[in-house]
Design a protein around this motif. Sequence first.
Motif, PDB file in Angstrom:
ATOM      1  N   ALA A  95       6.316   5.661   8.318  1.00 17.44           N
ATOM      2  CA  ALA A  95       7.157   5.783   7.125  1.00 17.44           C
ATOM      3  C   ALA A  95       7.949   7.082   7.157  1.00 17.44           C
ATOM      4  N   THR A  96       9.167   7.029   6.661  1.00 14.88           N
ATOM      5  CA  THR A  96      10.007   8.221   6.529  1.00 14.88           C
ATOM      6  C   THR A  96      10.198   8.637   5.072  1.00 14.88           C
ATOM      7  N   GLU A  97       9.773   7.810   4.125  1.00 18.03           N
ATOM      8  CA  GLU A  97       9.865   8.121   2.703  1.00 18.03           C
ATOM      9  C   GLU A  97       8.570   7.699   2.014  1.00 18.03           C
ATOM     10  N   SER A  98       8.329   8.267   0.857  1.00 19.17           N
ATOM     11  CA  SER A  98       7.161   7.880   0.069  1.00 19.17           C
ATOM     12  C   SER A  98       7.459   6.593  -0.695  1.00 19.17           C
ATOM     13  N   GLY A  99       6.519   5.651  -0.635  1.00 17.92           N
ATOM     14  CA  GLY A  99       6.732   4.383  -1.330  1.00 17.92           C
ATOM     15  C   GLY A  99       5.660   3.375  -0.971  1.00 17.92           C
ATOM     16  N   TYR A 100       6.041   2.103  -1.087  1.00 20.19           N
ATOM     17  CA  TYR A 100       5.106   1.003  -0.888  1.00 20.19           C
ATOM     18  C   TYR A 100       5.560   0.176   0.321  1.00 20.19           C
ATOM     19  N   VAL A 101       4.586  -0.245   1.132  1.00 21.88           N
ATOM     20  CA  VAL A 101       4.877  -0.960   2.375  1.00 21.88           C
ATOM     21  C   VAL A 101       5.245  -2.403   2.063  1.00 21.88           C
ATOM     22  N   LYS A 102       6.245  -2.912   2.795  1.00 19.24           N
ATOM     23  CA  LYS A 102       6.654  -4.304   2.671  1.00 19.24           C
ATOM     24  C   LYS A 102       6.854  -4.894   4.068  1.00 19.24           C
ATOM     25  N   TYR A 103       6.219  -6.052   4.308  1.00 21.02           N
ATOM     26  CA  TYR A 103       6.437  -6.821   5.531  1.00 21.02           C
ATOM     27  C   TYR A 103       7.378  -7.975   5.185  1.00 21.02           C
ATOM     28  N   TYR A 104       8.463  -8.115   5.947  1.00 19.33           N
ATOM     29  CA  TYR A 104       9.464  -9.115   5.573  1.00 19.33           C
ATOM     30  C   TYR A 104      10.272  -9.532   6.793  1.00 19.33           C
ATOM     31  N   LYS A 105      11.108 -10.553   6.589  1.00 16.35           N
ATOM     32  CA  LYS A 105      12.075 -11.018   7.583  1.00 16.35           C
ATOM     33  C   LYS A 105      13.471 -10.945   6.980  1.00 16.35           C
TER      34      LYS A 105
ATOM     35  N   GLN B  46       0.851  -1.194   0.000  1.00 18.21           N
ATOM     36  CA  GLN B  46       0.000   0.000   0.000  1.00 18.21           C
ATOM     37  C   GLN B  46       0.884   1.240   0.000  1.00 18.21           C
ATOM     38  N   TYR B  47       0.475   2.259  -0.743  1.00 17.23           N
ATOM     39  CA  TYR B  47       1.300   3.466  -0.902  1.00 17.23           C
ATOM     40  C   TYR B  47       1.191   4.336   0.351  1.00 17.23           C
ATOM     41  N   VAL B  48       2.322   4.846   0.812  1.00 17.73           N
ATOM     42  CA  VAL B  48       2.366   5.714   1.987  1.00 17.73           C
ATOM     43  C   VAL B  48       3.249   6.907   1.665  1.00 17.73           C
ATOM     44  N   ILE B  49       3.104   7.946   2.464  1.00 18.74           N
ATOM     45  CA  ILE B  49       3.938   9.146   2.379  1.00 18.74           C
ATOM     46  C   ILE B  49       4.640   9.329   3.714  1.00 18.74           C
ATOM     47  N   PRO B  50       5.661  10.173   3.785  1.00 17.88           N
ATOM     48  CA  PRO B  50       6.368  10.351   5.058  1.00 17.88           C
ATOM     49  C   PRO B  50       5.432  10.787   6.178  1.00 17.88           C
ATOM     50  N   GLY B  51       5.517  10.082   7.302  1.00 15.97           N
ATOM     51  CA  GLY B  51       4.685  10.386   8.460  1.00 15.97           C
ATOM     52  C   GLY B  51       3.480   9.489   8.595  1.00 15.97           C
ATOM     53  N   ASN B  52       3.139   8.711   7.575  1.00 16.48           N
ATOM     54  CA  ASN B  52       1.994   7.806   7.667  1.00 16.48           C
ATOM     55  C   ASN B  52       2.279   6.683   8.659  1.00 16.48           C
ATOM     56  N   ILE B  53       1.315   6.406   9.537  1.00 14.70           N
ATOM     57  CA  ILE B  53       1.456   5.335  10.516  1.00 14.70           C
ATOM     58  C   ILE B  53       1.149   4.012   9.826  1.00 14.70           C
ATOM     59  N   ILE B  54       2.056   3.057   9.973  1.00 15.52           N
ATOM     60  CA  ILE B  54       1.890   1.754   9.341  1.00 15.52           C
ATOM     61  C   ILE B  54       1.384   0.716  10.345  1.00 15.52           C
ATOM     62  N   PHE B  55       1.918   0.735  11.571  1.00 17.11           N
ATOM     63  CA  PHE B  55       1.542  -0.284  12.553  1.00 17.11           C
ATOM     64  C   PHE B  55       1.613   0.314  13.954  1.00 17.11           C
ATOM     65  N   ARG B  56       0.519   0.130  14.719  1.00 17.31           N
ATOM     66  CA  ARG B  56       0.496   0.527  16.136  1.00 17.31           C
ATOM     67  C   ARG B  56       0.562  -0.737  16.979  1.00 17.31           C
ATOM     68  N   GLN B  57       1.417  -0.719  17.997  1.00 17.38           N
ATOM     69  CA  GLN B  57       1.626  -1.920  18.789  1.00 17.38           C
ATOM     70  C   GLN B  57       2.053  -1.555  20.195  1.00 17.38           C
ATOM     71  N   ARG B  58       1.932  -2.528  21.095  1.00 23.73           N
ATOM     72  CA  ARG B  58       2.456  -2.415  22.455  1.00 23.73           C
ATOM     73  C   ARG B  58       3.603  -3.406  22.568  1.00 23.73           C
ATOM     74  N   GLY B  59       4.810  -2.890  22.591  1.00 22.05           N
ATOM     75  CA  GLY B  59       5.975  -3.747  22.492  1.00 22.05           C
ATOM     76  C   GLY B  59       6.425  -3.846  21.041  1.00 22.05           C
TER      77      GLY B  59
END
Length: 275
Positions: A113-123, A81-94
């Motif tokens: 996010a600190t840059e504009s682009g596309y989100v990636k979840y990875y290991k 999903q496309y994001v811009i700098p400052g967009n919150i991607i994940f809220r968590q406790r810990g």
Amino acid sequence: MLIQRLQPPLRASLTSIARSGASNSHTGLHEAFAALRLCQKETQGGNLNFVRYATHKAQGAVNKAKDGPGKRLGCKKSGEQYVIPGNIIFRQRGTHWFPGDNCAMGRDHTIYATESGYVKYYKDPERHPKRQYIGVVFERNQVLPLPRNSMRRRRLGLAASQMEFSTVAETPEVVEESAELQGEEGAVQTQVSAPAPAKKVRERKGEEGRVLTLRPGYMYREANWEIGRAAERAKIQVRAFKPRDRWTAWKKATVRKVANAGKRGLRGGGKQGKK
């Protein structure tokens, strides 16, 4: 708790006993015993009156609001999903997820996010065998993690590339030889001019020989021990420090603080009296 209602028969027997003392004792006793027998028969026959008392505390509402609304934790941006700098991607406790490329984590473990682009979840097993990362890439088809020591794309969508510099500077002799070769071939000979002298930069007083380097925080400054030698470079005579009796100085300072506190109290008392 269930209590039997035996008060009326007992009250009748007691009344008859009291009357027997005034009139005939035998007749009163017979009436009292008859009342007790009647009470016993009613008890055995099952003709009882019970009183129900509360044995449990009354309960309140079941689905009552406890601590207000929820904290709205969880995923806010899905993969690619496309994001811009400052967009919150994940809220968590810990730290269930860690910030990866072009992401950062706030003090409440929020990944943004600190840059504009596309989100990636990875290991990234080479970086850490068990951690899960969230990153941002500039192209949707880009895959994370990137290979070690590979070229990274930075801000403005530019690719970093190594610049090539010539290690050997051209000297006047090399320039003359190239001019002679051009003359033999029929080219126009050019007159070689001497290199212009470098412009001397005027240094401020006390800053002679200072070497300013780019330090963390994007600041051009020198080391602390070099800053301390500024007076020595400017040839300024500084009075040497002479340590004195520190205990006496501390005692004088204590007396002075107590006197100042007393003066402040007097000033405050006068103002209160005027009011």
